[in-house]
Design a protein around this motif. Structure first.
Motif, mmCIF file in Angstrom:
data_model
loop_
_atom_site.group_PDB
_atom_site.id
_atom_site.type_symbol
_atom_site.label_atom_id
_atom_site.label_comp_id
_atom_site.label_asym_id
_atom_site.label_seq_id
_atom_site.Cartn_x
_atom_site.Cartn_y
_atom_site.Cartn_z
ATOM 1 N N PHE A 153 10.710 29.784 -15.882
ATOM 2 C CA PHE A 153 9.825 30.850 -15.412
ATOM 3 C C PHE A 153 8.380 30.355 -15.345
ATOM 4 O O PHE A 153 7.660 30.620 -14.375
ATOM 5 C CB PHE A 153 9.944 32.047 -16.345
ATOM 6 N N GLY A 154 7.953 29.630 -16.384
ATOM 7 C CA GLY A 154 6.608 29.058 -16.379
ATOM 8 C C GLY A 154 6.421 28.047 -15.262
ATOM 9 O O GLY A 154 5.353 27.987 -14.630
ATOM 10 N N PHE A 155 7.450 27.254 -14.984
ATOM 11 C CA PHE A 155 7.397 26.283 -13.893
ATOM 12 C C PHE A 155 7.137 26.988 -12.566
ATOM 13 O O PHE A 155 6.329 26.519 -11.750
ATOM 14 C CB PHE A 155 8.710 25.504 -13.841
ATOM 15 N N MET A 156 7.786 28.126 -12.353
ATOM 16 C CA MET A 156 7.575 28.881 -11.113
ATOM 17 C C MET A 156 6.159 29.452 -11.052
ATOM 18 O O MET A 156 5.553 29.519 -9.974
ATOM 19 C CB MET A 156 8.611 29.993 -10.994
ATOM 20 N N ILE A 157 5.634 29.860 -12.204
ATOM 21 C CA ILE A 157 4.243 30.333 -12.230
ATOM 22 C C ILE A 157 3.301 29.206 -11.835
ATOM 23 O O ILE A 157 2.348 29.404 -11.076
ATOM 24 C CB ILE A 157 3.892 30.869 -13.637
ATOM 25 N N GLY A 158 3.566 27.993 -12.349
ATOM 26 C CA GLY A 158 2.732 26.842 -12.005
ATOM 27 C C GLY A 158 2.799 26.495 -10.535
ATOM 28 O O GLY A 158 1.799 26.066 -9.938
ATOM 29 N N GLU A 165 -7.099 31.010 -12.920
ATOM 30 C CA GLU A 165 -7.005 32.446 -13.185
ATOM 31 C C GLU A 165 -5.590 32.950 -12.926
ATOM 32 O O GLU A 165 -5.035 33.699 -13.735
ATOM 33 C CB GLU A 165 -8.001 33.196 -12.297
ATOM 34 N N GLN A 166 -5.001 32.543 -11.814
ATOM 35 C CA GLN A 166 -3.624 32.930 -11.516
ATOM 36 C C GLN A 166 -2.659 32.295 -12.503
ATOM 37 O O GLN A 166 -1.641 32.906 -12.864
ATOM 38 C CB GLN A 166 -3.265 32.527 -10.092
ATOM 39 N N LEU A 167 -2.964 31.090 -12.943
ATOM 40 C CA LEU A 167 -2.099 30.396 -13.891
ATOM 41 C C LEU A 167 -1.975 31.173 -15.197
ATOM 42 O O LEU A 167 -0.909 31.203 -15.822
ATOM 43 C CB LEU A 167 -2.647 28.991 -14.164
ATOM 44 N N ASN A 168 -3.065 31.817 -15.628
ATOM 45 C CA ASN A 168 -3.084 32.534 -16.900
ATOM 46 C C ASN A 168 -2.806 34.020 -16.764
ATOM 47 O O ASN A 168 -2.749 34.726 -17.780
ATOM 48 C CB ASN A 168 -4.442 32.346 -17.583
ATOM 49 N N LEU A 169 -2.640 34.489 -15.528
ATOM 50 C CA LEU A 169 -2.498 35.932 -15.303
ATOM 51 C C LEU A 169 -1.281 36.508 -16.012
ATOM 52 O O LEU A 169 -1.398 37.438 -16.826
ATOM 53 C CB LEU A 169 -2.417 36.203 -13.793
ATOM 54 N N ILE A 170 -0.102 35.964 -15.743
ATOM 55 C CA ILE A 170 1.130 36.490 -16.340
ATOM 56 C C ILE A 170 1.227 36.150 -17.827
ATOM 57 O O ILE A 170 1.536 37.033 -18.643
ATOM 58 C CB ILE A 170 2.359 35.993 -15.561
ATOM 59 N N PRO A 171 0.963 34.883 -18.229
ATOM 60 C CA PRO A 171 1.062 34.567 -19.669
ATOM 61 C C PRO A 171 0.111 35.374 -20.547
ATOM 62 O O PRO A 171 0.432 35.666 -21.703
ATOM 63 C CB PRO A 171 0.731 33.068 -19.725
ATOM 64 N N MET A 172 -1.062 35.746 -20.015
ATOM 65 C CA MET A 172 -2.052 36.425 -20.845
ATOM 66 C C MET A 172 -1.985 37.945 -20.745
ATOM 67 O O MET A 172 -2.247 38.649 -21.723
ATOM 68 C CB MET A 172 -3.459 35.956 -20.441
ATOM 69 N N LEU A 173 -1.637 38.472 -19.562
ATOM 70 C CA LEU A 173 -1.711 39.917 -19.352
ATOM 71 C C LEU A 173 -0.358 40.617 -19.340
ATOM 72 O O LEU A 173 -0.289 41.829 -19.543
ATOM 73 C CB LEU A 173 -2.432 40.218 -18.022
ATOM 74 N N VAL A 174 0.714 39.893 -19.105
ATOM 75 C CA VAL A 174 2.033 40.515 -18.985
ATOM 76 C C VAL A 174 2.925 40.203 -20.181
ATOM 77 O O VAL A 174 3.500 41.099 -20.800
ATOM 78 C CB VAL A 174 2.731 40.075 -17.676
ATOM 79 N N VAL A 175 3.034 38.915 -20.528
ATOM 80 C CA VAL A 175 3.970 38.500 -21.574
ATOM 81 C C VAL A 175 3.598 39.032 -22.959
ATOM 82 O O VAL A 175 4.473 39.560 -23.677
ATOM 83 C CB VAL A 175 4.111 36.966 -21.590
#
Length: 253
Positions: A153-158, A165-175
């Motif tokens: 999942f992280g690989f797809m985010i990368g 900013e997009q790189l940290n969007l899901i790990p910081m605000l969603v997870v």
């Protein structure tokens, strides 16, 4: 299958962990130890038992899962994004390496690093609470499946991220909210019926519940359902990644 290419990518990513040992290993261990001190000692002194288990022991699987999810997503996304950012991804793309081999190298390294941190957290927890593992095989299965799935999942985010900013969007605000509200620090049986129903919409609940069951034999949801959910998420991630590559996407900015 070019195993030499997979080994090279994997070894390079693991070597990066050794170069950043303080950030990669020491920092998450200290952070999790603080959780044990704050939640296990301060709050645990007021909540003596949860489902017949001391509060400190009860939150241990949740803390391990919290750390595992964060580390795997972070390692998986940063591992592929940074070569895109610096331009070194072109060296990989110009080599006779298939996309499958690139995925195996980067995701394998991210999962390995996440599991290493998870195991260190498990060993650290023994200094604070008494831990028992009633179902070691299932514990390992949940542990490995979760690490691989969220590294993917992280690989797809990368791949998707075009900037930091997009790189940290899901790990910081969603997870983090999903993890904290997924039963890591409490049993959903403590909640009113309405919020119990809402909690069942949180996919992290199934991961934490299944992982906790492998330790103590207690769970908020059926362990078989938990295993099915993590397997389903892995299949979805593989399907989405396959679709991305079939549509002609390349690992370029």
């Amino acid at each position: 299958m070019n195993f030499e290419a997979i080994k090279s990518i994997y070894s390079f990513e693991m070597a990066r962990t050794r170069r950043t040992l303080l950030q990669s290993v020491v920092s998450p261990v200290i952070s999790t130890s603080l959780y044990f001190i704050v939640f296990g000692a301060a709050i645990g002194s007021r909540i003596h038992m949860v489902d017949g288990i001391s509060y400190g022991a009860f939150i241990t699987p949740g803390l391990i899962m919290l750390t595992l999810l964060g580390q795997c997503i972070s390692n998986g996304s940063f591992g592929i994004y940074f070569p895109k950012f610096t331009g070194t991804i072109y060296e990989v793309l110009s080599a006779p390496v298939a996309m499958t081999e690139i995925v195996l190298g980067y995701v394998g390294a991210a999962a390995t690093k996440g599991m290493m941190i998870g195991l260190i957290i498990l060993l650290t927890a023994n200094f604070f609470v008494d831990i028992t593992i009633q179902h070691p095989f299932m514990m390992i299965l949940f542990f490995v499946l979760t690490a691989v799935t969220f590294s993917l999942f992280g690989f797809m985010i990368g791949i998707w991220a075009g900037n930091f900013e997009q790189l940290n969007l899901i790990p910081m605000l969603v997870v983090p909210p999903l993890t904290f509200l997924g039963g890591s620090f409490y049993s959903i049986n403590m909640l009113p019926p309405f919020w119990q129903a809402v909690s069942h919409l949180n996919p992290v609940l199934y991961l934490v519940s299944g992982f906790r069951w492998s330790f103590y034999g207690i769970a908020d949801v059926n362990p078989v359902l938990s295993l099915a959910m993590i397997t389903l998420f892995l299949v979805i991630c593989l399907g989405v990644l396959g679709w991305i590559f079939r549509t002609g996407y390349r690992l370029r900015n």
